[in-house]
Design a protein around this motif. Sequence first.
Motif: not given
Length: 700
Positions: A185-186, A95, A99, A183, A139, A97, A175, A142-143
């Motif tokens: 998390g990943v 979760d 991570h 968004i 990153d 930025p 994502a 996530y972005q």
Amino acid sequence: MHPDDQARTFLGLPEVIRTGTGAQTEHRLRGVDGRYRWFLGNLQPLRDSAGEITQWLGTNTDIDDQKRVQEQLRRQDQRLSQILGQAPAIIATMDGPEHRYAFFNEAHRALMDNRAILGKPIAELLPEMVEQGFVEQLDHVYQTGETFVGHEVPILPVGSRPGAPSLYLDLTFQALRDEQGQIFGVLAFAVEATERVRARQSAGALAAEVGRRDMRLRRMTEALPAVSFICAPDGTMEYLSPQWYHYTGQTTELTTGDIFTALVHPDDQPEVRRSLRLALMHGRPWELQYRLRHHDGLYRWQISRGVPEYDAQGQALRWYGTLVDNHNQKELQNQLQRSEEQFRFMAESIPQIVWTTRPDGTLDYFNQRWTELTGRSVAYGLEFGWTELLPPQNREQITANFMAGIRSGTDYEQESQLLSAQDGRYRWFLHRASPMRDDAGNIIKWFGTSTDIDDFKQASQQLEARNQQLARTNADLDSFVYTASHDLTQPINNMAGIFEELTRTAYFRDPDAIQLIAMFERALQQIHQTIHDLSDVVQLQRRHALVPAEDVSLAALVEEVLGSIREQSTALGAEYSLDFTAVPTVRFVRPNLQSILYNLLSNALKYSEPGRPPRVQVSSCRQDGVPVLTVRDNGQGIDLERHGSQLFQLFRRFHEHVEGSGMGLYLVNRMVQLNGAWLEVDSQVGVGSTFRIYFKASES
């Protein structure tokens, strides 16, 4: 409030009151149906302009449905975590930025050498991942929301020594989005490909391993006690577990959506089609109930659940679902509903007020008969209850009796008056109620009725008044008979003395004088006997009122009576057969039973058949639990067709050639009835008579 929630709910209440901060709690409250539901309790202070607390405002909001949904989601999450934990893939979610690890399965834990990683950023735990560029990929995903897919990506095992061989992973970063599409998390999904890389030249071995893994997944699916399926976004079936074919009896694969036209009950098809179409259109999970045709041709209820798998754009790629047979639960639910409907129909149909209360006696149901008889609405009855319609002078006592019956936990019964709308007066009702208990014996409800007995009560009061009047009349008659017999006895005795002196001293020239004298003597004797018999009737009534019933030994009493008629029995050559084994004793007024036996046994001798010695049987037995005393003789018998209706009347004689007053059988029947018993007679002329006395069952 549920007992398990009370301590938790009220534990912090003093501190909340002291600090004035307010509080929220979740707790269960019991509803009118006896079941507990979840509520959100909110307690907030109300302050005046100076900021001082003047009141506390509390609310309870029903959140039971939300709690049930949360519990269902928790179970689903638990099942999903279990499935993911057993999956042969490496799965984790991170979760924010930074991570930070939010979830990982056992395969990932093993990869991390069992380190404590929950809530920690990946860059802190795995600096080598930064060096290899994986954090940069995270990153980017996530972005931008773009999915990263890497095949046979080499990574160094955590805690491995320098020069250790790398692991190879088929790696996907996807994502994770919230309900608004943002968004948060990943998802990291990886399948170890080390063996595939190291054994690339050995395609056969690789295929075998893949086959084994696929077989394990299939075995896990096929071990579930439910049908598992996978379908495409348009609803086309891609996979059905073997349970489907066992359940439905189908032998071929389904290649289209013909499951509905082939197996779903026709009445359920429209709603099922509509719900599935909406779920597939909007990519939402579904839960449906419908009837599916079993392999025996019968339709059984099912619960169908489906969950979508989304791609990076949030579109459903396929659907995973289960089909569970819940026919028995559904039938039980329907049966309970039918039972409730039948109870209400019965309660509304019977000509009584039907009511129910909670365990504490609070009324929660009246049938419409309440309104018809009282003129009050059901809502009025539930709000104020029946106590408002009681006579004011008796209200407190009747209510106290009702509550005492409820507290006792036993069947309740009470009579009281209620104000009636039919005639505007208080009418008598009989109230009865019985408790319903659960398996543990706790009362969960009271079921009661109130029956209008006013007409019966009025009739009873009139009957009581009539009985009292008859009792006074009988007492007056008894006094009259007693007085008359007493007053007549002396004149008759005087007449007998004068007549005796006359016959002794007078001389009668008429040759018929002797016959006339004999006739006069018989008349005097008959008058004297009649007066004596009338006196016996009065004495019988008084003796019954004064002498209590007792346990009487039949053998001893019969022997005593036979002793009093022994001389006559010997003269006639009478024989007696006695058997009291079955019922040795009976409860009766002893002098009355002695008189009954004396009359019956002496009559057996008095009315014996000429030229035939008397044979008399006296015995006892039980018929349907009732004690019976039988006296059977072989005498002259009685013509019952001619005299049956007059058998127990006063002064009725059926054998004129034998002297008697006609009082014996009347007295016998009267004494039997006074003791709550009854008498039956069988007789045949020239054969004999049988007298049976049936005692009350409790008098043996």
